[in-house]
Design a protein around this motif. Structure first.
Motif, PDB file in Angstrom:
ATOM      1  N   PRO A 169       0.364  -1.144   0.151  1.00 33.87           N
ATOM      2  CA  PRO A 169      -0.162  -0.015   0.357  1.00 33.87           C
ATOM      3  C   PRO A 169       0.708   0.915  -0.171  1.00 33.87           C
ATOM      4  O   PRO A 169       0.348   2.692  -0.001  1.00 33.87           O
ATOM      5  CB  PRO A 169      -0.854   0.105   1.615  1.00 33.87           C
ATOM      6  CG  PRO A 169      -0.104  -1.334   2.048  1.00 33.87           C
ATOM      7  CD  PRO A 169       0.546  -2.042   1.265  1.00 33.87           C
ATOM      8  N   ARG A 170       2.633   1.323   0.640  1.00 36.07           N
ATOM      9  CA  ARG A 170       3.254   2.172   0.645  1.00 36.07           C
ATOM     10  C   ARG A 170       3.930   2.304  -1.172  1.00 36.07           C
ATOM     11  O   ARG A 170       4.405   3.408  -0.923  1.00 36.07           O
ATOM     12  CB  ARG A 170       4.109   1.850   1.645  1.00 36.07           C
ATOM     13  CG  ARG A 170       3.376   2.133   2.841  1.00 36.07           C
ATOM     14  CD  ARG A 170       3.821   2.529   4.096  1.00 36.07           C
ATOM     15  NE  ARG A 170       5.091   3.038   3.851  1.00 36.07           N
ATOM     16  CZ  ARG A 170       4.935   4.213   4.543  1.00 36.07           C
ATOM     17  NH1 ARG A 170       4.047   4.683   4.587  1.00 36.07           N
ATOM     18  NH2 ARG A 170       6.455   5.291   4.908  1.00 36.07           N
ATOM     19  N   GLN A 186      13.723  -0.208   2.292  1.00 39.63           N
ATOM     20  CA  GLN A 186      13.400  -0.802   3.307  1.00 39.63           C
ATOM     21  C   GLN A 186      12.898   1.125   3.645  1.00 39.63           C
ATOM     22  O   GLN A 186      12.862   0.527   4.777  1.00 39.63           O
ATOM     23  CB  GLN A 186      15.414  -0.558   3.661  1.00 39.63           C
ATOM     24  CG  GLN A 186      15.565  -1.898   3.086  1.00 39.63           C
ATOM     25  CD  GLN A 186      14.634  -3.289   4.190  1.00 39.63           C
ATOM     26  OE1 GLN A 186      14.638  -3.430   5.478  1.00 39.63           O
ATOM     27  NE2 GLN A 186      13.442  -4.026   3.625  1.00 39.63           N
ATOM     28  N   SER A 187      13.379   1.390   3.431  1.00 34.31           N
ATOM     29  CA  SER A 187      13.060   3.364   4.088  1.00 34.31           C
ATOM     30  C   SER A 187      11.716   3.448   3.821  1.00 34.31           C
ATOM     31  O   SER A 187      11.366   4.332   4.530  1.00 34.31           O
ATOM     32  CB  SER A 187      14.243   4.642   3.243  1.00 34.31           C
ATOM     33  OG  SER A 187      13.752   5.140   1.754  1.00 34.31           O
ATOM     34  N   ARG A 188      11.237   3.070   3.015  1.00 35.26           N
ATOM     35  CA  ARG A 188       9.702   3.757   2.707  1.00 35.26           C
ATOM     36  C   ARG A 188       9.014   2.130   3.383  1.00 35.26           C
ATOM     37  O   ARG A 188       7.767   2.513   3.696  1.00 35.26           O
ATOM     38  CB  ARG A 188       9.477   3.726   1.378  1.00 35.26           C
ATOM     39  CG  ARG A 188       9.211   4.383   0.949  1.00 35.26           C
ATOM     40  CD  ARG A 188       8.598   5.544  -0.736  1.00 35.26           C
ATOM     41  NE  ARG A 188       7.003   5.816   0.118  1.00 35.26           N
ATOM     42  CZ  ARG A 188       6.337   5.431   0.506  1.00 35.26           C
ATOM     43  NH1 ARG A 188       7.286   7.407   1.095  1.00 35.26           N
ATOM     44  NH2 ARG A 188       4.512   5.844   0.503  1.00 35.26           N
ATOM     45  N   ARG A 190       6.793   0.043   6.348  1.00 36.86           N
ATOM     46  CA  ARG A 190       6.571  -0.160   7.657  1.00 36.86           C
ATOM     47  C   ARG A 190       6.592  -1.306   8.011  1.00 36.86           C
ATOM     48  O   ARG A 190       5.791  -1.819   8.988  1.00 36.86           O
ATOM     49  CB  ARG A 190       5.121   1.234   7.316  1.00 36.86           C
ATOM     50  CG  ARG A 190       5.779   2.057   6.614  1.00 36.86           C
ATOM     51  CD  ARG A 190       5.745   3.075   8.399  1.00 36.86           C
ATOM     52  NE  ARG A 190       4.809   3.067   9.206  1.00 36.86           N
ATOM     53  CZ  ARG A 190       5.167   3.423  10.391  1.00 36.86           C
ATOM     54  NH1 ARG A 190       6.267   3.293  10.633  1.00 36.86           N
ATOM     55  NH2 ARG A 190       4.599   2.999  10.909  1.00 36.86           N
ATOM     56  N   GLY A 191       6.936  -2.022   7.022  1.00 38.97           N
ATOM     57  CA  GLY A 191       6.471  -3.500   8.153  1.00 38.97           C
ATOM     58  C   GLY A 191       4.883  -4.566   7.789  1.00 38.97           C
ATOM     59  O   GLY A 191       4.674  -5.011   8.947  1.00 38.97           O
ATOM     60  N   TYR A 192       4.222  -4.036   7.450  1.00 40.13           N
ATOM     61  CA  TYR A 192       2.856  -4.410   7.039  1.00 40.13           C
ATOM     62  C   TYR A 192       2.618  -5.873   6.835  1.00 40.13           C
ATOM     63  O   TYR A 192       1.493  -5.957   6.910  1.00 40.13           O
ATOM     64  CB  TYR A 192       1.691  -3.458   5.956  1.00 40.13           C
ATOM     65  CG  TYR A 192       1.796  -1.862   6.068  1.00 40.13           C
ATOM     66  CD1 TYR A 192       2.081  -1.360   7.802  1.00 40.13           C
ATOM     67  CD2 TYR A 192       1.714  -0.999   5.385  1.00 40.13           C
ATOM     68  CE1 TYR A 192       1.812   0.150   8.054  1.00 40.13           C
ATOM     69  CE2 TYR A 192       2.425   0.620   5.554  1.00 40.13           C
ATOM     70  CZ  TYR A 192       1.462   0.993   7.036  1.00 40.13           C
ATOM     71  OH  TYR A 192       1.577   2.336   6.996  1.00 40.13           O
ATOM     72  N   HIS A 210      13.882  -5.074  13.023  1.00 35.06           N
ATOM     73  CA  HIS A 210      13.226  -3.794  12.318  1.00 35.06           C
ATOM     74  C   HIS A 210      12.244  -3.863  11.655  1.00 35.06           C
ATOM     75  O   HIS A 210      11.961  -2.880  11.562  1.00 35.06           O
ATOM     76  CB  HIS A 210      14.304  -4.173  11.152  1.00 35.06           C
ATOM     77  CG  HIS A 210      15.864  -4.095  10.916  1.00 35.06           C
ATOM     78  ND1 HIS A 210      16.736  -4.672   9.798  1.00 35.06           N
ATOM     79  CD2 HIS A 210      16.195  -4.715  12.048  1.00 35.06           C
ATOM     80  CE1 HIS A 210      18.191  -4.272   9.873  1.00 35.06           C
ATOM     81  NE2 HIS A 210      17.668  -4.359  11.621  1.00 35.06           N
ATOM     82  N   GLU A 211      10.676  -4.618  11.727  1.00 32.87           N
ATOM     83  CA  GLU A 211      10.068  -4.157  11.651  1.00 32.87           C
ATOM     84  C   GLU A 211       9.924  -3.757   9.733  1.00 32.87           C
ATOM     85  O   GLU A 211       8.962  -2.661   9.792  1.00 32.87           O
ATOM     86  CB  GLU A 211       9.193  -3.104  12.353  1.00 32.87           C
ATOM     87  CG  GLU A 211       8.776  -3.813  13.913  1.00 32.87           C
ATOM     88  CD  GLU A 211       7.896  -3.451  14.441  1.00 32.87           C
ATOM     89  OE1 GLU A 211       7.167  -2.887  14.651  1.00 32.87           O
ATOM     90  OE2 GLU A 211       7.985  -3.430  16.216  1.00 32.87           O
ATOM     91  N   THR A 212      10.957  -4.633   9.039  1.00 33.65           N
ATOM     92  CA  THR A 212      10.245  -4.494   7.597  1.00 33.65           C
ATOM     93  C   THR A 212      10.764  -5.930   7.074  1.00 33.65           C
ATOM     94  O   THR A 212      11.189  -7.023   8.007  1.00 33.65           O
ATOM     95  CB  THR A 212      11.718  -3.683   7.642  1.00 33.65           C
ATOM     96  OG1 THR A 212      12.730  -4.422   7.221  1.00 33.65           O
ATOM     97  CG2 THR A 212      11.801  -1.932   7.146  1.00 33.65           C
TER      98      THR A 212
END
Lengths: 379, 286
Positions: A169-170, A186-188, A190-192, A210-212
């Motif tokens: 979604p991002r 990795q910078s975008r 958000r680990g959804y 890292h939640e990614t």
């Protein structure tokens, strides 16, 4: 939903974005007949990319035993069940892809999110046979084998129509213009875990500390230098070749290793093409496995591929090309087999490999005069 | 005790966009009630501290209805139907208390386990037109504060990562691995709250600032979360709160046990008017 053409399905299919292609598409060919599941590729990849805390169970490259092995657990069965049965009619898939089986409301892609424990057993089902038992003294003397298993090495397919990319979604996932490598920014991210759920091959993986989410990067730093990926270069069985694959609607190059195997001889087939993502790792199917199982896994071209492969002995070009696998760290852009020698050149036209189809025999005297010993091995 | 009834319809900002959104709320099957305003009470004697501070109970409560997010995939949420809001300011800082029913606290993020979270959003810029209440639009950024239960647990040293993913003895990591993780965590956030700016769904951008403080507590089937910030930070991407001036907020709650994450959330469908007491009037009111 847009409409895109998927040559692996022989038809147009629904995809959340309009059709767009990179300048060239990275691709691999894996010869399952040669794979011995030594996991050298797995370790080469792991040491290079995923040796950190939180990546312990992350194998961007894995080798699983079919039919009982799977990593993450039951990744393929879960998706097959979700999209339901489909059939092939003259090379055209009449069934639902993961994009077409989605409910279109809550989700864009019919996906299954593996659980924590599904990533914890990369060796599940290893070397398990199917088809019966092998009692003491049993002997298999025909093809396909009545009792069988085979090894399936897997990496990210860097799909033509990636489900991970479509699900994010991002828009944190993108397909590189220059080579078609699919990457997670990795910078975008958000680990959804939408990509983890959407990818039918279970290749994006969540890193909890890292939640990614992370995935195979196609060894893009090597790719940019004209080198083959770690899993290809380090493969001791020389089962892998890497390069770029053409869109069959355009010009196919007969002197290009990947095009020759995928499009000209059609000996290398996509894995679960019915998922609809247009995977770009192509497999030479195992000749000893009963075709009905392989149909589901590699589509309707299985018999042709097996027959072609079995005749490679009388087929100098094909045999020579397969000899070139693992003969150079460089990506081979052109090959030629002539007078019993296979040669390959990189994109700059520099020769990078030269392999004889038959190694000339070397005989040494049984007695070593210098060391005053008899040799055990004289060839 | 003051109640929200003080908020007359005339004082809440109205725009054509809001009317349209109210219609959308109808379509979504949610009650199309007029958004009830939130009064931010002036407390010269200081703000309530944590979520358990008894002084919160002295403040008027605004109950906000939440609906499933049905605009963009992945759609979902709806597990939390209602969010209670209370707010106060002391002339320098503003504090919000969010409270919602949740029988199961979810403080862990694993591959397939999701955490509870809640967020408030405010227009980042003063504007005559209300931004889209769906996290803003291209011209109207929204400043978002998101508290999450796993960051709360981590901040308290109660994170479950080490137990859920234990470090197997003998497994060796490259020395630089820990510093990479620290870097990632630094911009992902280790405080219980993260601050963002968004220009609509799918555009959420984390901001490397720590202007908001937060703390949350779960007890008796209810999450209570306090978020606090200076009324004005001077940061152009931060929402501004001024006594006597109207502001607006949107809210979202994620129910971890229902698999809520990103678009799967329970949301407000319209802006909730927020009015800060004047420091003078409220003082005399006391």
């Amino acid at each position: 939903m847009g409409k895109v053409y998927n040559w692996q399905l022989g038809r147009e299919m629904a995809y959340p974005f309009e059709e767009a292609h990179p300048k060239r598409q990275v691709a691999w060919v894996f010869d399952t007949n040669k794979c011995i599941a030594c996991q050298t590729c797995t370790i080469a990849c792991k040491m290079t990319w995923t040796s950190g805390r939180g990546q312990e169970y992350m194998f961007w490259n894995n080798v699983e035993t079919k039919p009982y092995g799977s990593y993450p657990t039951a990744w393929d069965l879960a998706v097959l069940e979700k999209i339901g049965p489909g059939r092939w009619e003259q090379g055209v898939y009449r069934g639902r892809t993961i994009f077409e089986a989605a409910d279109g409301q809550a989700e864009r892609i019919a996906g299954v999110l593996p659980k924590d424990e599904d990533w914890a057993h990369p060796n599940l089902g290893e070397d398990e046979i199917t088809g019966g038992t092998m009692p003491r003294g049993a002997h298999i003397d025909r093809l396909p084998h009545p009792v069988w298993f085979f090894y399936l090495p897997r990496i990210c397919n860097h799909c033509t129509y990636p489900a991970c990319l479509a699900a994010c979604p991002r828009q944190a996932i993108y397909k590189r213009e220059e080579d078609g490598v699919v990457l997670i920014d990795q910078s975008r991210c958000r680990g959804y875990r939408e990509c983890v759920k959407a990818c039918p091959y279970g290749k994006p993986m969540f890193r909890p500390n890292h939640e990614t989410s992370e995935k195979c990067v196609g060894c893009y730093p090597k790719l940019e230098k004209g080198l083959q990926t770690q899993c290809v270069e380090q493969c001791i069985g020389k089962i892998r070749g890497q390069g770029f694959v053409s869109d069959p609607r355009g010009k196919i190059r007969e002197d290009h290793p990947i095009d020759y195997l995928v499009h000209v001889r059609k000996v290398a087939l996509p894995l679960y093409p019915q998922f609809g993502t247009g995977p770009n790792v192509y497999y030479i199917p195992p000749i000893h496995v009963p075709p009905p199982y392989l149909h589901q896994m590699f589509g309707p071209g299985v018999e042709h591929a097996i027959e072609t492969y079995r005749n490679a002995r009388q087929d100098e070009t094909l045999a020579g090309l397969l000899q070139l696998f693992g003969s150079s760290p460089e990506i081979m852009d052109r090959f030629e087999v002539k007078d019993g020698v296979a040669r390959a050149w990189d994109q700059q036209g520099i020769q990078v490999a030269e392999v004889p189809l038959v190694e000339p025999p070397q005989m040494r005297p049984a007695y070593d005069e210098k060391r005053k010993v008899y040799r055990l091995d004289v060839t | 005790m003051r109640t929200t009834s003080r908020w007359s319809r005339g004082r809440a900002p109205r725009t054509a966009a809001l009317a349209g959104l109210a219609a959308l709320a109808c379509l979504a099957g949610s009650a199309a009630a007029e958004p009830q305003g939130l009064r931010v009470v002036y407390r010269a004697d200081g703000l309530p501290a944590g979520p358990d501070d008894a002084r919160w109970q002295e403040l008027p409560q605004t109950q906000v209805e939440l609906s499933p997010q049905i605009i963009v995939p992945p759609k979902g949420g709806g597990g939390v139907a209602s969010l209670s809001l209370r707010a106060a300011h002391d002339g320098e800082r503003i504090a919000f208390l969010l409270a919602w029913r949740d029988p199961t606290p979810n403080r862990e993020v694993g591959v397939a386990s999701f955490r509870d979270a809640a967020a408030l959003g405010f227009p980042a810029l003063a504007s005559a037109t209300a931004p889209s209440p769906f996290m803003g639009d291209a011209d109207h950024p929204v400043n978002i504060w998101q508290w999450s239960a796993e960051l709360e647990a981590e901040a308290r040293g109660e994170g479950s990562f080490a137990t859920r993913y234990p470090h197997t003895p003998g497994v060796w990591y490259f020395p630089q691995d820990a510093s990479v993780t620290r870097q990632v965590r630094a911009w992902r956030g280790v405080a219980p709250v993260m601050e963002f700016v968004a220009h609509g769904y799918g555009t959420l951008r984390p901001r490397p600032v720590r202007n908001v403080l937060a703390s949350g507590r779960w007890a008796d089937g209810t999450w209570k979360v306090v978020m606090r910030r200076a009324l004005e930070t001077g940061d152009p991407e931060d929402a501004v709160f001024r006594p006597s001036e109207p502001q607006n907020l949107i809210a979202a709650v994620w129910e971890g046990s229902a698999g809520d994450v990103n678009g799967r959330k329970s949301v407000t469908l319209t802006w909730i008017p927020v009015q800060l007491d004047s420091t003078v009037v409220a003082d005399g009111d006391r």
